[in-house]
Design a protein around this motif. Structure first.
Motif, mmCIF file in Angstrom:
data_model
loop_
_atom_site.group_PDB
_atom_site.id
_atom_site.type_symbol
_atom_site.label_atom_id
_atom_site.label_comp_id
_atom_site.label_asym_id
_atom_site.label_seq_id
_atom_site.Cartn_x
_atom_site.Cartn_y
_atom_site.Cartn_z
ATOM 1 N N GLU A 85 0.828 -1.205 0.000
ATOM 2 C CA GLU A 85 0.000 0.000 0.000
ATOM 3 C C GLU A 85 0.862 1.255 0.000
ATOM 4 O O GLU A 85 0.598 2.219 -0.740
ATOM 5 N N LEU A 86 1.916 1.253 0.809
ATOM 6 C CA LEU A 86 2.773 2.432 0.910
ATOM 7 C C LEU A 86 3.536 2.687 -0.383
ATOM 8 O O LEU A 86 3.625 3.829 -0.847
ATOM 9 N N LEU A 87 4.100 1.631 -0.977
ATOM 10 C CA LEU A 87 4.843 1.830 -2.227
ATOM 11 C C LEU A 87 3.903 2.261 -3.356
ATOM 12 O O LEU A 87 4.301 3.028 -4.240
ATOM 13 N N SER A 88 2.661 1.824 -3.292
ATOM 14 C CA SER A 88 1.678 2.238 -4.296
ATOM 15 C C SER A 88 1.434 3.741 -4.241
ATOM 16 O O SER A 88 1.088 4.359 -5.263
ATOM 17 N N MET A 89 1.605 4.340 -3.065
ATOM 18 C CA MET A 89 1.408 5.785 -2.914
ATOM 19 C C MET A 89 2.362 6.589 -3.791
ATOM 20 O O MET A 89 2.101 7.751 -4.103
ATOM 21 N N CYS A 90 3.480 5.987 -4.174
ATOM 22 C CA CYS A 90 4.501 6.700 -4.950
ATOM 23 C C CYS A 90 4.125 6.831 -6.425
ATOM 24 O O CYS A 90 4.777 7.575 -7.162
ATOM 25 N N GLY A 91 3.124 6.099 -6.855
ATOM 26 C CA GLY A 91 2.765 6.133 -8.261
ATOM 27 C C GLY A 91 3.737 5.388 -9.154
ATOM 28 O O GLY A 91 3.788 5.633 -10.365
ATOM 29 N N LEU A 92 4.525 4.495 -8.544
ATOM 30 C CA LEU A 92 5.500 3.719 -9.305
ATOM 31 C C LEU A 92 4.948 2.329 -9.609
ATOM 32 O O LEU A 92 4.225 1.744 -8.802
ATOM 33 N N VAL A 129 6.910 3.659 11.215
ATOM 34 C CA VAL A 129 6.197 2.770 12.143
ATOM 35 C C VAL A 129 5.330 1.784 11.372
ATOM 36 O O VAL A 129 5.201 0.623 11.742
ATOM 37 N N MET A 130 4.759 2.233 10.288
ATOM 38 C CA MET A 130 3.890 1.384 9.469
ATOM 39 C C MET A 130 4.681 0.325 8.710
ATOM 40 O O MET A 130 4.148 -0.701 8.320
ATOM 41 N N GLY A 131 5.985 0.583 8.496
ATOM 42 C CA GLY A 131 6.814 -0.455 7.898
ATOM 43 C C GLY A 131 7.631 -0.059 6.694
ATOM 44 O O GLY A 131 8.370 -0.873 6.142
ATOM 45 N N LEU A 132 7.542 1.228 6.267
ATOM 46 C CA LEU A 132 8.336 1.659 5.120
ATOM 47 C C LEU A 132 8.467 3.189 5.145
ATOM 48 O O LEU A 132 7.466 3.888 5.004
ATOM 49 N N PRO A 133 9.693 3.725 5.337
ATOM 50 C CA PRO A 133 9.889 5.185 5.316
ATOM 51 C C PRO A 133 9.787 5.695 3.889
ATOM 52 O O PRO A 133 10.777 5.921 3.202
ATOM 53 N N ILE A 134 8.555 5.860 3.446
ATOM 54 C CA ILE A 134 8.272 5.973 2.022
ATOM 55 C C ILE A 134 8.847 7.224 1.375
ATOM 56 O O ILE A 134 9.269 7.198 0.216
ATOM 57 N N SER A 135 8.878 8.330 2.100
ATOM 58 C CA SER A 135 9.389 9.572 1.518
ATOM 59 C C SER A 135 10.869 9.457 1.178
ATOM 60 O O SER A 135 11.307 9.830 0.087
ATOM 61 N N LEU A 136 11.649 8.931 2.123
ATOM 62 C CA LEU A 136 13.078 8.742 1.882
ATOM 63 C C LEU A 136 13.315 7.693 0.803
ATOM 64 O O LEU A 136 14.170 7.870 -0.082
ATOM 65 N N LEU A 137 12.564 6.600 0.849
ATOM 66 C CA LEU A 137 12.711 5.559 -0.165
ATOM 67 C C LEU A 137 12.410 6.108 -1.565
ATOM 68 O O LEU A 137 13.138 5.827 -2.516
ATOM 69 N N TYR A 138 11.356 6.898 -1.683
ATOM 70 C CA TYR A 138 10.984 7.465 -2.980
ATOM 71 C C TYR A 138 12.111 8.319 -3.555
ATOM 72 O O TYR A 138 12.441 8.232 -4.744
ATOM 73 N N ARG A 139 12.721 9.132 -2.723
ATOM 74 C CA ARG A 139 13.805 9.985 -3.179
ATOM 75 C C ARG A 139 15.009 9.171 -3.637
ATOM 76 O O ARG A 139 15.674 9.514 -4.620
ATOM 77 N N LYS A 140 15.289 8.094 -2.932
ATOM 78 C CA LYS A 140 16.402 7.232 -3.335
ATOM 79 C C LYS A 140 16.099 6.505 -4.653
ATOM 80 O O LYS A 140 16.968 6.366 -5.501
ATOM 81 N N LEU A 141 14.866 6.062 -4.809
ATOM 82 C CA LEU A 141 14.489 5.379 -6.041
ATOM 83 C C LEU A 141 14.548 6.316 -7.244
ATOM 84 O O LEU A 141 14.944 5.910 -8.348
ATOM 85 N N GLN A 142 14.171 7.571 -7.045
ATOM 86 C CA GLN A 142 14.191 8.528 -8.139
ATOM 87 C C GLN A 142 15.599 8.767 -8.672
ATOM 88 O O GLN A 142 15.803 9.086 -9.838
ATOM 89 N N LYS A 143 16.609 8.620 -7.796
ATOM 90 C CA LYS A 143 17.984 8.797 -8.233
ATOM 91 C C LYS A 143 18.446 7.642 -9.129
ATOM 92 O O LYS A 143 19.401 7.784 -9.897
ATOM 93 N N ILE A 144 17.774 6.507 -8.984
ATOM 94 C CA ILE A 144 18.134 5.318 -9.767
ATOM 95 C C ILE A 144 17.376 5.258 -11.077
ATOM 96 O O ILE A 144 17.913 4.916 -12.136
ATOM 97 N N LEU A 145 16.103 5.617 -11.019
ATOM 98 C CA LEU A 145 15.228 5.482 -12.203
ATOM 99 C C LEU A 145 15.593 6.494 -13.298
ATOM 100 O O LEU A 145 16.089 7.561 -13.035
#
Length: 199
Positions: free
Chosen positions: A14-21, A183-199
């Motif tokens: 659910e959290l990763l889906s929030m990124c639109g990826l 707390v929910m299980g994925l620091p989504i904001s930081l993860l999204y920023r890191k993924l954007q550097k790769i994509l």
């Protein structure tokens, strides 16, 4: 490159889906208990907080690498979450009785929720962790009722520390300091920023 989430957790999905990826989920078949036991026995000099950080980093890496071996040329994301006080580390409870003890032990105190994340590509490995401080309400008759009602839902049994911030476990929480999604299980904001550097 495609993104592979090395998890079947509906919360992380659910959290990763929030990124639109666009991404696919794949379970990471690892023996978490043996990894936890090995690292814990080899890290007796660490504080519970430092050990928790080491555990979530190691577990997220092992999940990601196990899935990445089957998905070369892709970006693989693994994650793990642990609840820790100064004196004890709380993983998933084995049964309802253990869940009750965990939740009662957390009442009236502040603990930390650590989430580790590993991002693996064919050329790079990025492992990091975050924590958020969570304070529970004091133990009283109402808190006890909330715990018992919550355990009856069976929801605590698949969650580190025996609770989820996104469900009835929220009724036990007085305050948080830090990232809600850690707390929910994925620091989504930081993860999204890191993924954007790769994509």
């Amino acid at each position: 490159m495609n993104i592979i989430l090395a998890s079947n957790s509906p919360r992380r999905k659910e959290l990763l889906s929030m990124c639109g990826l666009n991404f696919e989920c794949e379970s990471a078949d690892i023996d978490e208990n043996s990894i936890i036991n090995y690292i814990s026995s080899d890290s007796s000099n660490l504080s519970k907080y430092d050990l928790s950080e080491k555990l979530v980093s190691s577990l997220s890496y092992e999940k990601a690498i196990a899935a990445h071996k089957r998905n070369k040329n892709n970006i693989t994301v693994g994650s793990d979450t642990i609840v820790s006080s100064e004196n004890e580390i709380f993983i998933k409870p084995k049964d309802k009785d253990e869940a009750y003890i965990m939740l009662k032990n957390l009442t009236g105190k502040t603990h930390r929720v650590y989430t580790g994340v590993s991002i693996i590509t064919d050329n790079d490995i990025d492992t990091f962790s975050c924590y958020t401080e969570v304070t529970f309400y004091d133990f009283d008759n109402l808190t006890n009722k909330i715990i018992l009602d919550y355990i009856d839902t069976n929801s605590p049994l698949d969650k580190a520390g025996g609770y989820g911030i996104q469900d009835m476990g929220a009724l036990l929480i007085k305050e948080i300091k830090g990232d809600y999604y850690t707390v929910m299980g994925l620091p989504i904001s930081l993860l999204y920023r890191k993924l954007q550097k790769i994509l």
